[in-house]
Design a protein around this motif. Sequence first.
Motif, PDB file in Angstrom:
ATOM      1  N   PHE A  64       0.831  -1.201   0.000  1.00  0.00           N
ATOM      2  CA  PHE A  64       0.000   0.000   0.000  1.00  0.00           C
ATOM      3  C   PHE A  64       0.865   1.251   0.000  1.00  0.00           C
ATOM      4  CE2 PHE A  64      -1.711   3.518   2.511  1.00  0.00           C
ATOM      5  CZ  PHE A  64      -2.804   3.861   1.737  1.00  0.00           C
ATOM      6  N   PHE A  65       1.872   1.285   0.869  1.00  0.00           N
ATOM      7  CA  PHE A  65       2.688   2.496   0.976  1.00  0.00           C
ATOM      8  C   PHE A  65       3.473   2.760  -0.309  1.00  0.00           C
ATOM      9  CE2 PHE A  65       6.573   4.825   2.190  1.00  0.00           C
ATOM     10  CZ  PHE A  65       5.960   5.998   2.604  1.00  0.00           C
ATOM     11  N   THR A  66       3.988   1.716  -0.934  1.00  0.00           N
ATOM     12  CA  THR A  66       4.692   1.903  -2.212  1.00  0.00           C
ATOM     13  C   THR A  66       3.738   2.446  -3.262  1.00  0.00           C
ATOM     14  OG1 THR A  66       6.189   0.064  -1.702  1.00  0.00           O
ATOM     15  CG2 THR A  66       6.071   0.778  -3.998  1.00  0.00           C
ATOM     16  N   GLY A  67       2.520   1.914  -3.287  1.00  0.00           N
ATOM     17  CA  GLY A  67       1.537   2.369  -4.261  1.00  0.00           C
ATOM     18  C   GLY A  67       1.141   3.820  -4.059  1.00  0.00           C
ATOM     19  N   ILE A  68       0.844   4.192  -2.808  1.00  0.00           N
ATOM     20  CA  ILE A  68       0.424   5.582  -2.562  1.00  0.00           C
ATOM     21  C   ILE A  68       1.590   6.534  -2.782  1.00  0.00           C
ATOM     22  CG2 ILE A  68       0.891   5.743  -0.064  1.00  0.00           C
ATOM     23  CD1 ILE A  68      -1.835   7.161   0.195  1.00  0.00           C
ATOM     24  N   THR A  69       2.818   6.064  -2.562  1.00  0.00           N
ATOM     25  CA  THR A  69       3.990   6.907  -2.824  1.00  0.00           C
ATOM     26  C   THR A  69       4.148   7.153  -4.325  1.00  0.00           C
ATOM     27  OG1 THR A  69       5.138   6.131  -0.840  1.00  0.00           O
ATOM     28  CG2 THR A  69       6.493   7.096  -2.573  1.00  0.00           C
ATOM     29  N   LEU A  70       3.934   6.127  -5.128  1.00  0.00           N
ATOM     30  CA  LEU A  70       4.049   6.272  -6.583  1.00  0.00           C
ATOM     31  C   LEU A  70       3.024   7.275  -7.119  1.00  0.00           C
ATOM     32  CD1 LEU A  70       4.595   2.566  -7.722  1.00  0.00           C
ATOM     33  CD2 LEU A  70       6.227   4.452  -7.918  1.00  0.00           C
ATOM     34  N   VAL A  71       1.753   7.102  -6.729  1.00  0.00           N
ATOM     35  CA  VAL A  71       0.729   8.009  -7.261  1.00  0.00           C
ATOM     36  C   VAL A  71       0.907   9.416  -6.704  1.00  0.00           C
ATOM     37  CG1 VAL A  71      -0.962   6.206  -7.744  1.00  0.00           C
ATOM     38  CG2 VAL A  71      -0.984   7.329  -5.507  1.00  0.00           C
ATOM     39  N   SER A  72       1.401   9.532  -5.476  1.00  0.00           N
ATOM     40  CA  SER A  72       1.619  10.856  -4.883  1.00  0.00           C
ATOM     41  C   SER A  72       2.758  11.588  -5.587  1.00  0.00           C
ATOM     42  CB  SER A  72       1.924  10.734  -3.389  1.00  0.00           C
ATOM     43  OG  SER A  72       0.826  10.202  -2.689  1.00  0.00           O
ATOM     44  N   LEU A  73       3.843  10.877  -5.872  1.00  0.00           N
ATOM     45  CA  LEU A  73       4.987  11.491  -6.543  1.00  0.00           C
ATOM     46  C   LEU A  73       4.612  12.016  -7.924  1.00  0.00           C
ATOM     47  CD1 LEU A  73       7.972   9.117  -5.660  1.00  0.00           C
ATOM     48  CD2 LEU A  73       7.769  11.544  -5.093  1.00  0.00           C
ATOM     49  N   VAL A  74       3.958  11.166  -8.715  1.00  0.00           N
ATOM     50  CA  VAL A  74       3.628  11.590 -10.076  1.00  0.00           C
ATOM     51  C   VAL A  74       2.566  12.691 -10.063  1.00  0.00           C
ATOM     52  CG1 VAL A  74       1.757   9.956 -10.610  1.00  0.00           C
ATOM     53  CG2 VAL A  74       3.294  10.700 -12.417  1.00  0.00           C
ATOM     54  N   SER A  75       1.667  12.654  -9.076  1.00  0.00           N
ATOM     55  CA  SER A  75       0.626  13.682  -8.984  1.00  0.00           C
ATOM     56  C   SER A  75       1.211  15.014  -8.520  1.00  0.00           C
ATOM     57  CB  SER A  75      -0.477  13.233  -8.021  1.00  0.00           C
ATOM     58  OG  SER A  75      -1.085  12.048  -8.478  1.00  0.00           O
ATOM     59  N   PHE A  76       2.153  14.954  -7.592  1.00  0.00           N
ATOM     60  CA  PHE A  76       2.795  16.185  -7.130  1.00  0.00           C
ATOM     61  C   PHE A  76       3.606  16.808  -8.253  1.00  0.00           C
ATOM     62  CE2 PHE A  76       6.020  18.566  -4.577  1.00  0.00           C
ATOM     63  CZ  PHE A  76       5.127  19.424  -3.940  1.00  0.00           C
ATOM     64  N   TRP A  77       4.277  15.971  -9.014  1.00  0.00           N
ATOM     65  CA  TRP A  77       5.018  16.438 -10.186  1.00  0.00           C
ATOM     66  C   TRP A  77       4.051  17.098 -11.170  1.00  0.00           C
ATOM     67  CZ3 TRP A  77       8.505  12.756 -13.624  1.00  0.00           C
ATOM     68  CH2 TRP A  77       9.213  13.538 -14.537  1.00  0.00           C
ATOM     69  N   ASP A  78       2.882  16.480 -11.364  1.00  0.00           N
ATOM     70  CA  ASP A  78       1.883  17.027 -12.278  1.00  0.00           C
ATOM     71  C   ASP A  78       1.333  18.347 -11.768  1.00  0.00           C
ATOM     72  OD1 ASP A  78       0.340  16.771 -14.670  1.00  0.00           O
ATOM     73  OD2 ASP A  78      -1.398  16.269 -13.447  1.00  0.00           O
ATOM     74  N   ASP A  79       1.260  18.518 -10.433  1.00  0.00           N
ATOM     75  CA  ASP A  79       0.818  19.789  -9.860  1.00  0.00           C
ATOM     76  C   ASP A  79       1.798  20.915 -10.187  1.00  0.00           C
ATOM     77  OD1 ASP A  79      -1.584  19.097  -8.643  1.00  0.00           O
ATOM     78  OD2 ASP A  79      -0.594  18.354  -6.839  1.00  0.00           O
ATOM     79  N   ILE A  80       3.092  20.557 -10.238  1.00  0.00           N
ATOM     80  CA  ILE A  80       4.136  21.555 -10.473  1.00  0.00           C
ATOM     81  C   ILE A  80       4.357  21.782 -11.964  1.00  0.00           C
ATOM     82  CG2 ILE A  80       6.576  22.103 -10.128  1.00  0.00           C
ATOM     83  CD1 ILE A  80       6.431  20.433  -7.547  1.00  0.00           C
ATOM     84  N   GLN A  81       4.424  20.694 -12.699  1.00  0.00           N
ATOM     85  CA  GLN A  81       4.656  20.766 -14.140  1.00  0.00           C
ATOM     86  C   GLN A  81       3.824  19.684 -14.813  1.00  0.00           C
ATOM     87  OE1 GLN A  81       8.770  20.562 -15.238  1.00  0.00           O
ATOM     88  NE2 GLN A  81       8.344  20.196 -17.405  1.00  0.00           N
ATOM     89  N   SER A  82       2.908  20.074 -15.663  1.00  0.00           N
ATOM     90  CA  SER A  82       1.950  19.136 -16.248  1.00  0.00           C
ATOM     91  C   SER A  82       2.627  17.947 -16.923  1.00  0.00           C
ATOM     92  CB  SER A  82       1.068  19.855 -17.274  1.00  0.00           C
ATOM     93  OG  SER A  82       0.261  20.812 -16.631  1.00  0.00           O
ATOM     94  N   LEU A  83       2.067  16.765 -16.654  1.00  0.00           N
ATOM     95  CA  LEU A  83       2.556  15.532 -17.266  1.00  0.00           C
ATOM     96  C   LEU A  83       1.522  15.007 -18.249  1.00  0.00           C
ATOM     97  CD1 LEU A  83       3.932  13.657 -14.119  1.00  0.00           C
ATOM     98  CD2 LEU A  83       5.269  14.822 -15.869  1.00  0.00           C
ATOM     99  N   SER A  84       1.954  14.140 -19.132  1.00  0.00           N
ATOM    100  CA  SER A  84       1.027  13.550 -20.091  1.00  0.00           C
ATOM    101  C   SER A  84       0.122  12.549 -19.384  1.00  0.00           C
ATOM    102  CB  SER A  84       1.797  12.840 -21.206  1.00  0.00           C
ATOM    103  OG  SER A  84       2.411  11.668 -20.715  1.00  0.00           O
ATOM    104  N   ASN A  85      -1.071  12.349 -19.936  1.00  0.00           N
ATOM    105  CA  ASN A  85      -2.001  11.394 -19.359  1.00  0.00           C
ATOM    106  C   ASN A  85      -1.424   9.982 -19.364  1.00  0.00           C
ATOM    107  OD1 ASN A  85      -4.048  13.284 -18.860  1.00  0.00           O
ATOM    108  ND2 ASN A  85      -4.800  13.146 -20.959  1.00  0.00           N
ATOM    109  N   LYS A  86      -0.600   9.672 -20.355  1.00  0.00           N
ATOM    110  CA  LYS A  86      -0.015   8.332 -20.453  1.00  0.00           C
ATOM    111  C   LYS A  86       0.876   8.032 -19.248  1.00  0.00           C
ATOM    112  CE  LYS A  86      -0.056   7.911 -25.505  1.00  0.00           C
ATOM    113  NZ  LYS A  86       0.783   7.761 -26.732  1.00  0.00           N
ATOM    114  N   ILE A  87       1.676   9.010 -18.846  1.00  0.00           N
ATOM    115  CA  ILE A  87       2.560   8.801 -17.692  1.00  0.00           C
ATOM    116  C   ILE A  87       1.738   8.617 -16.434  1.00  0.00           C
ATOM    117  CG2 ILE A  87       4.292   9.883 -16.209  1.00  0.00           C
ATOM    118  CD1 ILE A  87       5.417  11.248 -18.699  1.00  0.00           C
ATOM    119  N   ARG A  88       0.758   9.489 -16.219  1.00  0.00           N
ATOM    120  CA  ARG A  88      -0.057   9.407 -15.004  1.00  0.00           C
ATOM    121  C   ARG A  88      -0.829   8.089 -14.936  1.00  0.00           C
ATOM    122  NH1 ARG A  88      -4.000  12.514 -14.832  1.00  0.00           N
ATOM    123  NH2 ARG A  88      -3.952  13.550 -16.851  1.00  0.00           N
ATOM    124  N   MET A  89      -1.415   7.692 -16.046  1.00  0.00           N
ATOM    125  CA  MET A  89      -2.193   6.451 -16.080  1.00  0.00           C
ATOM    126  C   MET A  89      -1.306   5.229 -15.881  1.00  0.00           C
ATOM    127  SD  MET A  89      -5.427   7.083 -16.419  1.00  0.00           S
ATOM    128  CE  MET A  89      -6.578   8.322 -16.987  1.00  0.00           C
TER     129      MET A  89
END
Length: 319
Positions: A64-89
């Motif tokens: 669980f912690f690894t999973g929430i860390t992965l989605v949190s990292l990519v989402s925080f990055w997306d908050d700062i600098q937009s990422l493509s939908n492919k990366i986020r998905m």
Amino acid sequence: MQYTILGLILMIFMLLYFKVADRYNIIDKPNQRSSHTEITLRGGGIIFWFSAFLYFAQYLNYFFFTGITLVSLVSFWDDIQSLSNKIRMSVQFLAISLIFYDLGLFTIVPAFAIVAAYILAIGLINAYNFMDGINGITGLYTLAILGALLYVNSNIQLFIDGSFIKYGMVASLVFLFFNYRKKAKCFAGDVGSIAIAFWVIYLLLKLILNTDSIIWLLFLAVYGVDAVCTILHRLYLKQNIFEAHRLHFYQILSNEYKIQHRLVSLYYAIVQIGVSALVISFYQKVSEIVLFAIIIIPLLFVYSIKFYLINKKSLKLEM
């Protein structure tokens, strides 16, 4: 006492984050489709990841912690600098795979059900994110869901350590202290809405597997009806569903009819509490199909009022 200390630690963490966000200009600038009008700090929802970290440090839930860390990292990055939908998905798919493995889904359900579970889980994560648009809505709605799950865990079916639910609730309360205001100190950002959605989905999946019932998905009924119907509405209008918009029911109420944001958020949470109370009351007393119909049909009717409000507003503007 444990949760009081947790609340104080999370409060200190938030104040430290504000200094970092202010220094590095992590802000949310309003545009023509925003529901807010002033520049506000973004990413305050990182508190949900930090609360998960504090739980992990004591109870060591690796997947669980690894999973929430992965989605949190990519989402925080997306908050700062937009990422493509492919990366986020892709990252969301990987994170969901981790909790599916942790819950044993790959060995206990058929392949078609796993595919459906992926679609549902990723869809719910992004729907939760889409619904995060006004002050207080994410925090209050999350409290409504976690409160219902805690009740089920304590009184109907013990399916997880209760502290795991309470850590999410304390994080929501601390976040609301800064967000549930006329002028919010911070917004959750993608990092907040997606992290807590991941947390909620993990809990719902575990409960569903423990009870062998999908009825608990109705703990997300209010968000689900609004999100799915709005997506269908936007597809009908031939809009890009991943772009910002103002067509959710809560946006019509807040932006077009000028109902105070905090009141709209409270309405959503209260309705979901009512729905959850019905689910708990009728669990194992009526069939799942009947219970879904009892709850979803009235919510669809309420949502349809949106189109009357839109048309009424359009007629006033034409006049």
